[in-house]
Scaffold this motif. Structure first.
Motif, PDB file in Angstrom:
ATOM      1  N   ARG A 101       0.826  -1.206   0.000  1.00  0.00           N
ATOM      2  CA  ARG A 101       0.000   0.000   0.000  1.00  0.00           C
ATOM      3  C   ARG A 101       0.863   1.260   0.000  1.00  0.00           C
ATOM      4  NH1 ARG A 101      -3.279  -0.561   5.157  1.00  0.00           N
ATOM      5  NH2 ARG A 101      -4.151   1.447   4.483  1.00  0.00           N
ATOM      6  N   ALA A 102       1.965   1.221   0.766  1.00  0.00           N
ATOM      7  CA  ALA A 102       2.861   2.377   0.809  1.00  0.00           C
ATOM      8  C   ALA A 102       3.502   2.630  -0.557  1.00  0.00           C
ATOM      9  CB  ALA A 102       3.936   2.150   1.869  1.00  0.00           C
ATOM     10  N   LEU A 103       3.877   1.562  -1.248  1.00  0.00           N
ATOM     11  CA  LEU A 103       4.495   1.725  -2.553  1.00  0.00           C
ATOM     12  C   LEU A 103       3.504   2.245  -3.580  1.00  0.00           C
ATOM     13  CD1 LEU A 103       6.645  -1.527  -2.581  1.00  0.00           C
ATOM     14  CD2 LEU A 103       7.515   0.815  -2.568  1.00  0.00           C
ATOM     15  N   VAL A 104       2.255   1.777  -3.508  1.00  0.00           N
ATOM     16  CA  VAL A 104       1.239   2.288  -4.431  1.00  0.00           C
ATOM     17  C   VAL A 104       0.954   3.764  -4.146  1.00  0.00           C
ATOM     18  CG1 VAL A 104      -1.168   2.075  -5.162  1.00  0.00           C
ATOM     19  CG2 VAL A 104       0.211   0.009  -4.793  1.00  0.00           C
ATOM     20  N   ALA A 105       0.853   4.125  -2.863  1.00  0.00           N
ATOM     21  CA  ALA A 105       0.634   5.527  -2.505  1.00  0.00           C
ATOM     22  C   ALA A 105       1.804   6.390  -2.978  1.00  0.00           C
ATOM     23  CB  ALA A 105       0.442   5.656  -0.994  1.00  0.00           C
ATOM     24  N   PHE A 106       3.020   5.889  -2.801  1.00  0.00           N
ATOM     25  CA  PHE A 106       4.206   6.600  -3.281  1.00  0.00           C
ATOM     26  C   PHE A 106       4.133   6.823  -4.786  1.00  0.00           C
ATOM     27  CE2 PHE A 106       8.281   5.985  -5.417  1.00  0.00           C
ATOM     28  CZ  PHE A 106       8.992   7.085  -4.963  1.00  0.00           C
ATOM     29  N   SER A 107       3.728   5.776  -5.518  1.00  0.00           N
ATOM     30  CA  SER A 107       3.626   5.890  -6.971  1.00  0.00           C
ATOM     31  C   SER A 107       2.565   6.907  -7.375  1.00  0.00           C
ATOM     32  CB  SER A 107       3.305   4.520  -7.582  1.00  0.00           C
ATOM     33  OG  SER A 107       4.307   3.567  -7.251  1.00  0.00           O
ATOM     34  N   MET A 108       1.443   6.903  -6.672  1.00  0.00           N
ATOM     35  CA  MET A 108       0.372   7.847  -7.000  1.00  0.00           C
ATOM     36  C   MET A 108       0.800   9.284  -6.742  1.00  0.00           C
ATOM     37  SD  MET A 108      -2.043   6.113  -8.314  1.00  0.00           S
ATOM     38  CE  MET A 108      -3.090   7.567  -8.464  1.00  0.00           C
ATOM     39  N   ARG A 109       1.630   9.506  -5.763  1.00  0.00           N
ATOM     40  CA  ARG A 109       2.080  10.867  -5.457  1.00  0.00           C
ATOM     41  C   ARG A 109       2.955  11.443  -6.557  1.00  0.00           C
ATOM     42  NH1 ARG A 109       1.535  11.992   0.336  1.00  0.00           N
ATOM     43  NH2 ARG A 109       3.243  13.505   0.203  1.00  0.00           N
ATOM     44  N   ARG A 139       7.143   0.543 -11.627  1.00  0.00           N
ATOM     45  CA  ARG A 139       7.015  -0.921 -11.580  1.00  0.00           C
ATOM     46  C   ARG A 139       8.300  -1.582 -11.063  1.00  0.00           C
ATOM     47  NH1 ARG A 139       3.581  -4.466 -14.369  1.00  0.00           N
ATOM     48  NH2 ARG A 139       3.797  -6.514 -13.414  1.00  0.00           N
ATOM     49  N   ASN A 140       9.428  -1.116 -11.526  1.00  0.00           N
ATOM     50  CA  ASN A 140      10.685  -1.737 -11.099  1.00  0.00           C
ATOM     51  C   ASN A 140      10.921  -1.566  -9.603  1.00  0.00           C
ATOM     52  OD1 ASN A 140      11.341  -2.624 -13.684  1.00  0.00           O
ATOM     53  ND2 ASN A 140      12.419  -0.740 -14.208  1.00  0.00           N
ATOM     54  N   ARG A 141      10.577  -0.407  -9.053  1.00  0.00           N
ATOM     55  CA  ARG A 141      10.784  -0.182  -7.616  1.00  0.00           C
ATOM     56  C   ARG A 141       9.850  -1.065  -6.796  1.00  0.00           C
ATOM     57  NH1 ARG A 141      11.871   6.061  -6.202  1.00  0.00           N
ATOM     58  NH2 ARG A 141      12.717   4.976  -4.378  1.00  0.00           N
ATOM     59  N   ILE A 142       8.639  -1.268  -7.277  1.00  0.00           N
ATOM     60  CA  ILE A 142       7.712  -2.157  -6.577  1.00  0.00           C
ATOM     61  C   ILE A 142       8.216  -3.597  -6.617  1.00  0.00           C
ATOM     62  CG2 ILE A 142       5.354  -3.063  -6.555  1.00  0.00           C
ATOM     63  CD1 ILE A 142       4.438  -0.364  -7.709  1.00  0.00           C
ATOM     64  N   ASN A 143       8.675  -4.023  -7.801  1.00  0.00           N
ATOM     65  CA  ASN A 143       9.202  -5.384  -7.926  1.00  0.00           C
ATOM     66  C   ASN A 143      10.389  -5.606  -7.001  1.00  0.00           C
ATOM     67  OD1 ASN A 143       7.290  -5.893  -9.884  1.00  0.00           O
ATOM     68  ND2 ASN A 143       8.683  -5.618 -11.611  1.00  0.00           N
ATOM     69  N   ASN A 144      11.307  -4.660  -7.016  1.00  0.00           N
ATOM     70  CA  ASN A 144      12.528  -4.814  -6.206  1.00  0.00           C
ATOM     71  C   ASN A 144      12.224  -4.863  -4.709  1.00  0.00           C
ATOM     72  OD1 ASN A 144      14.058  -4.799  -8.551  1.00  0.00           O
ATOM     73  ND2 ASN A 144      14.465  -2.598  -8.460  1.00  0.00           N
ATOM     74  N   ALA A 145      11.197  -4.153  -4.296  1.00  0.00           N
ATOM     75  CA  ALA A 145      10.865  -4.137  -2.868  1.00  0.00           C
ATOM     76  C   ALA A 145      10.458  -5.525  -2.377  1.00  0.00           C
ATOM     77  CB  ALA A 145       9.744  -3.141  -2.603  1.00  0.00           C
ATOM     78  N   PHE A 146       9.876  -6.326  -3.277  1.00  0.00           N
ATOM     79  CA  PHE A 146       9.420  -7.666  -2.889  1.00  0.00           C
ATOM     80  C   PHE A 146      10.318  -8.761  -3.471  1.00  0.00           C
ATOM     81  CE2 PHE A 146       5.589  -4.993  -2.743  1.00  0.00           C
ATOM     82  CZ  PHE A 146       5.194  -5.219  -1.437  1.00  0.00           C
ATOM     83  N   PHE A 147      11.460  -8.392  -4.073  1.00  0.00           N
ATOM     84  CA  PHE A 147      12.401  -9.345  -4.671  1.00  0.00           C
ATOM     85  C   PHE A 147      11.734 -10.176  -5.763  1.00  0.00           C
ATOM     86  CE2 PHE A 147      13.530  -8.813  -0.140  1.00  0.00           C
ATOM     87  CZ  PHE A 147      14.739  -8.166  -0.288  1.00  0.00           C
ATOM     88  N   LEU A 196      -2.712  -7.729 -13.228  1.00  0.00           N
ATOM     89  CA  LEU A 196      -3.346  -8.403 -14.352  1.00  0.00           C
ATOM     90  C   LEU A 196      -3.895  -7.446 -15.403  1.00  0.00           C
ATOM     91  CD1 LEU A 196      -5.148 -11.391 -12.605  1.00  0.00           C
ATOM     92  CD2 LEU A 196      -2.818 -11.186 -13.454  1.00  0.00           C
ATOM     93  N   LYS A 197      -4.231  -6.232 -15.043  1.00  0.00           N
ATOM     94  CA  LYS A 197      -4.762  -5.284 -16.019  1.00  0.00           C
ATOM     95  C   LYS A 197      -3.741  -4.227 -16.431  1.00  0.00           C
ATOM     96  CE  LYS A 197      -9.639  -5.589 -14.628  1.00  0.00           C
ATOM     97  NZ  LYS A 197     -10.820  -4.804 -14.168  1.00  0.00           N
ATOM     98  N   ILE A 198      -2.518  -4.412 -15.965  1.00  0.00           N
ATOM     99  CA  ILE A 198      -1.475  -3.444 -16.292  1.00  0.00           C
ATOM    100  C   ILE A 198      -0.362  -4.199 -17.012  1.00  0.00           C
ATOM    101  CG2 ILE A 198       0.181  -1.773 -15.393  1.00  0.00           C
ATOM    102  CD1 ILE A 198      -1.616  -1.428 -12.964  1.00  0.00           C
ATOM    103  N   SER A 199      -0.044  -3.780 -18.222  1.00  0.00           N
ATOM    104  CA  SER A 199       0.958  -4.478 -19.020  1.00  0.00           C
ATOM    105  C   SER A 199       2.331  -4.333 -18.390  1.00  0.00           C
ATOM    106  CB  SER A 199       0.980  -3.923 -20.451  1.00  0.00           C
ATOM    107  OG  SER A 199       1.245  -2.527 -20.438  1.00  0.00           O
ATOM    108  N   SER A 200       3.170  -5.322 -18.646  1.00  0.00           N
ATOM    109  CA  SER A 200       4.519  -5.328 -18.086  1.00  0.00           C
ATOM    110  C   SER A 200       5.343  -4.211 -18.679  1.00  0.00           C
ATOM    111  CB  SER A 200       5.204  -6.673 -18.355  1.00  0.00           C
ATOM    112  OG  SER A 200       4.466  -7.722 -17.763  1.00  0.00           O
ATOM    113  N   THR A 201       6.252  -3.714 -17.893  1.00  0.00           N
ATOM    114  CA  THR A 201       7.139  -2.666 -18.366  1.00  0.00           C
ATOM    115  C   THR A 201       8.320  -3.289 -19.075  1.00  0.00           C
ATOM    116  OG1 THR A 201       8.257  -2.696 -16.240  1.00  0.00           O
ATOM    117  CG2 THR A 201       6.537  -1.056 -16.548  1.00  0.00           C
TER     118      THR A 201
END
Length: 222
Positions: A51-59, A109-117, A126-131
């Protein structure tokens, strides 16, 4: 007052976030597949980080600088780990447009992925295409590679020409072995004139033919 407010918030939460809700996105994680024995357990702490990463992205989206972690709602979380999420506005009565959420997720997307390894294949929106991964600059400039290839071709061509010339010379030398032998035979032929054997003139050794010497020249002077 606390309990009625709690149930009201829960009801609004359930109304805004549910499978196939407007502006809702499904996320699926394959933690075990990605990490194997090092896989971690998905719990409320991991949910908070998401949730924090999504909020960060939205900001990072224009006019969404006031987005808070509480504006990101998760629902229908399963043990295999999948869930739905929405992002609400500051009033928490409406969800933000899906296009804005997609743009924010794609930019980070990359920062979110890296946060969870994880990567795009093990953390799926599922509704967002890969970067696409950013193009990597080659360690060696391209012009050096092209120059090296051309230089190698020139060196090989010169080497082939030199070897071809050497082989051609050897063939030419081996192609006329009888010429010198014929000359040697001709030099060794003894001719007979007027019954007297005559040696041919040895031009190489500087000898004269005895058959052509006068009688007085043959006699040894006293």
């Amino acid at each position: 007052m606390f309990w009625p407010l709690f149930f009201l918030v829960t009801a609004v939460h359930a109304e805004l976030c549910h499978p196939d809700a407007e502006n809702a996105f499904k996320v699926r994680l394959s933690i075990r597949t990605a990490l194997g024995d090092k896989a971690y357990v998905w719990d409320t702490d991991e949910e908070y980080l998401f949730r924090a990463l999504v909020a960060f992205s939205m900001r990072k989206v224009p006019n969404r600088e006031t987005t808070e972690i509480s504006h990101v709602l998760l629902c229908n979380v399963t043990q295999r780990v999948s869930f739905w999420f929405v992002v609400t506005d500051s009033s928490r009565n409406h969800t933000l447009p899906a296009a804005e959420v997609q743009s924010a997720i794609r930019m980070n997307r990359n920062r979110i992925n890296n946060a969870f390894f994880l990567d795009d294949h093990t953390l799926e929106f599922l509704k967002i295409s890969s970067t696409l991964a950013p193009p990597t600059d080659p360690s060696v400039p391209i012009w050096i590679i092209v120059f090296g290839v051309i230089f190698c071709i020139v060196v090989v061509a010169i080497a082939l020409l030199v070897l071809s010339g050497i082989r051609q010379r050897r063939r030419n030398n081996k192609g006329h072995p009888g010429v010198e032998e014929a000359e040697d035979k001709c030099e060794n032929i003894i001719t007979i004139e007027n019954g007297i054997p005559c040696d041919p003139l040895d031009t190489k050794g500087g000898h004269t033919n005895d058959g052509f010497l006068r009688e007085d020249e043959r006699l040894t002077p006293l």
